[in-house]
Design a protein around this motif. Structure first.
Motif, short mmCIF file in Angstrom:
data_model
loop_
_atom_site.label_atom_id
_atom_site.label_comp_id
_atom_site.label_asym_id
_atom_site.label_seq_id
_atom_site.Cartn_x
_atom_site.Cartn_y
_atom_site.Cartn_z
N GLU A 133 0.88 -1.20 -0.08
CA GLU A 133 0.02 -0.07 0.02
C GLU A 133 0.89 1.33 -0.01
O GLU A 133 1.96 1.29 0.46
CB GLU A 133 -0.98 0.05 1.06
CG GLU A 133 -0.06 0.12 2.48
CD GLU A 133 -1.13 0.08 3.58
OE1 GLU A 133 -2.29 0.08 3.89
OE2 GLU A 133 -0.54 0.13 4.75
N ASN A 134 0.45 2.27 -0.27
CA ASN A 134 0.92 3.66 -0.41
C ASN A 134 1.28 4.15 0.89
O ASN A 134 0.37 3.72 2.05
CB ASN A 134 0.47 4.89 -1.20
CG ASN A 134 0.19 4.19 -2.74
OD1 ASN A 134 0.77 3.64 -3.29
ND2 ASN A 134 -0.93 4.82 -3.33
N SER A 135 2.46 4.78 1.34
CA SER A 135 2.63 5.20 2.53
C SER A 135 3.56 6.42 2.61
O SER A 135 3.90 6.81 1.46
CB SER A 135 3.21 4.12 3.41
OG SER A 135 3.21 4.33 4.80
N ASN A 136 4.09 6.93 3.71
CA ASN A 136 4.75 7.93 3.62
C ASN A 136 6.23 7.64 4.73
O ASN A 136 6.00 6.31 5.26
CB ASN A 136 4.15 9.33 4.57
CG ASN A 136 3.62 9.08 5.88
OD1 ASN A 136 4.66 8.79 6.76
ND2 ASN A 136 2.29 9.37 6.11
N PRO A 137 7.33 8.10 4.67
CA PRO A 137 8.20 7.74 5.04
C PRO A 137 8.04 7.37 6.79
O PRO A 137 8.64 6.41 7.22
CB PRO A 137 9.41 8.92 4.95
CG PRO A 137 8.74 9.36 3.60
CD PRO A 137 7.55 9.33 3.77
N VAL B 171 2.75 9.60 -4.81
CA VAL B 171 1.48 9.38 -5.65
C VAL B 171 0.38 10.56 -5.18
O VAL B 171 -0.49 10.49 -5.84
CB VAL B 171 0.85 8.13 -5.30
CG1 VAL B 171 1.79 7.07 -5.95
CG2 VAL B 171 0.82 7.89 -3.67
N LYS B 172 0.74 10.92 -3.97
CA LYS B 172 -0.14 12.05 -3.60
C LYS B 172 0.35 12.96 -2.43
O LYS B 172 0.95 12.28 -1.69
CB LYS B 172 -1.63 11.74 -3.21
CG LYS B 172 -1.94 10.79 -2.08
CD LYS B 172 -3.43 10.35 -1.84
CE LYS B 172 -3.85 9.35 -0.73
NZ LYS B 172 -4.89 9.12 -0.53
N SER B 173 -0.28 13.90 -2.15
CA SER B 173 0.18 14.99 -1.14
C SER B 173 -1.14 15.25 -0.33
O SER B 173 -2.26 15.53 -0.66
CB SER B 173 0.81 16.18 -1.45
OG SER B 173 1.15 17.05 -0.66
N ILE B 174 -1.01 14.91 1.04
CA ILE B 174 -2.23 14.97 2.06
C ILE B 174 -1.91 16.38 2.74
O ILE B 174 -1.06 16.87 3.35
CB ILE B 174 -2.30 13.81 2.97
CG1 ILE B 174 -2.52 12.75 2.13
CG2 ILE B 174 -3.26 14.12 3.84
CD1 ILE B 174 -2.58 11.51 3.11
N TYR C 18 4.01 7.82 -0.89
CA TYR C 18 4.87 7.32 -1.76
C TYR C 18 4.07 5.89 -2.17
O TYR C 18 3.33 5.23 -1.48
CB TYR C 18 6.02 7.08 -1.51
CG TYR C 18 6.77 8.30 -1.32
CD1 TYR C 18 7.47 8.78 -2.47
CD2 TYR C 18 6.55 9.19 -0.05
CE1 TYR C 18 8.21 10.29 -2.30
CE2 TYR C 18 7.08 10.34 -0.02
CZ TYR C 18 8.09 10.85 -1.04
OH TYR C 18 8.85 11.92 -0.98
N GLY C 19 4.43 5.46 -3.69
CA GLY C 19 3.91 4.24 -4.15
C GLY C 19 5.12 3.59 -4.72
O GLY C 19 6.17 4.22 -5.09
N ILE C 20 5.15 2.21 -4.89
CA ILE C 20 6.21 1.62 -5.63
C ILE C 20 5.71 1.57 -7.48
O ILE C 20 4.71 1.57 -7.58
CB ILE C 20 6.43 0.22 -5.40
CG1 ILE C 20 7.51 -0.63 -5.71
CG2 ILE C 20 5.13 -0.53 -5.57
CD1 ILE C 20 7.92 -1.89 -5.10
N THR C 21 6.92 1.84 -8.05
CA THR C 21 6.80 1.55 -9.43
C THR C 21 6.78 0.22 -10.00
O THR C 21 7.17 -0.54 -9.20
CB THR C 21 7.77 2.70 -10.18
OG1 THR C 21 9.28 1.83 -9.89
CG2 THR C 21 7.80 4.06 -9.62
N SER C 22 6.45 0.20 -11.33
CA SER C 22 6.73 -1.23 -12.01
C SER C 22 8.08 -1.63 -11.86
O SER C 22 8.24 -2.88 -11.72
CB SER C 22 6.01 -1.22 -13.36
OG SER C 22 6.65 -0.32 -14.18
N GLU C 23 9.11 -0.86 -12.23
CA GLU C 23 10.39 -1.09 -12.10
C GLU C 23 10.72 -1.31 -10.48
O GLU C 23 11.59 -2.47 -10.52
CB GLU C 23 11.22 0.18 -12.75
CG GLU C 23 12.73 -0.20 -12.58
CD GLU C 23 13.65 1.04 -13.07
OE1 GLU C 23 14.74 0.90 -12.84
OE2 GLU C 23 12.79 1.93 -14.00
#
Length: 178
Positions: free
Chosen positions: A14-18, A54-57, A68-73
């Motif tokens: 899942e998307n997350s922040n540091p 991926v987005k800013s809250i 942040y999210g992971i890219t396909s690479e």
């Protein structure tokens, strides 16, 4: 590399922040990590294009929180690095995060790589045991020290090989756990 793997594996879920990722890491795996090292790894992954914002809250009276999210690479890199971890291991501690991320790879393939590593490690230590240490130039105190060091090294290697064999059994059963 294992810290980078944890970040990639977490973002594969899942998307997350540091900040959330660092907290999650410390909650599940018993390691010590400095904040600087964690953020350095995070930024390095972003520069390599393996993760991306991926987005800013927007939060009132607080700095924006970037997710942040992971890219396909990044997904391809994660899978390959998990396999590489099993190819290069000599201590179980080096695999803590890799074991935690087994869900992202084929356990049969991971088991194959670990079996090969165990064979190489056993052969390497057998060669060390067969090697004759040139002790004729050493005094008695040095000979005693060399024997003491050798005893520790061999017992550590046996311990690590034993745990790698236990890990191999775990990986082979991992598929059944799904």
């Amino acid at each position: 590399m294992s810290l980078s793997l944890f970040i990639l594996g977490s973002l594969a879920n899942e998307n997350s922040n540091p900040y959330q990722l660092k907290k999650a890491l410390l909650d599940v795996i018993p390691i010590k990590i400095s904040e600087g090292k964690f953020y350095y790894n995070f930024e390095a992954l972003q520069k390599k294009g393996l993760i991306e914002p991926v987005k800013s809250i927007q939060i009132v009276n607080r700095p924006n929180k970037t997710m942040y999210g992971i890219t396909s690479e990044g997904r391809r890199f994660l899978e390959q690095e998990i396999y590489n971890s099993f190819k290069k291991v000599s201590k179980i501690e080096d695999l803590y995060i890799t074991i935690y991320l087994l869900q992202y790879v084929d356990p049969v393939k991971a088991a194959f790589y670990l079996e090969e590593t165990i064979k190489k490690e056993k052969n390497r230590w057998d060669e060390y045991k067969q090697a004759k240490i040139r002790m004729e130039y050493l005094d008695e105190k040095q000979k005693t020290a060399v024997r003491f060091i050798s005893e520790h090294a061999f017992s550590q290697s046996e311990h690590n090989i034993h745990w790698m064999e236990k890990l191999l059994t775990f990986i082979k059963r991992f598929e059944e756990m799904k």
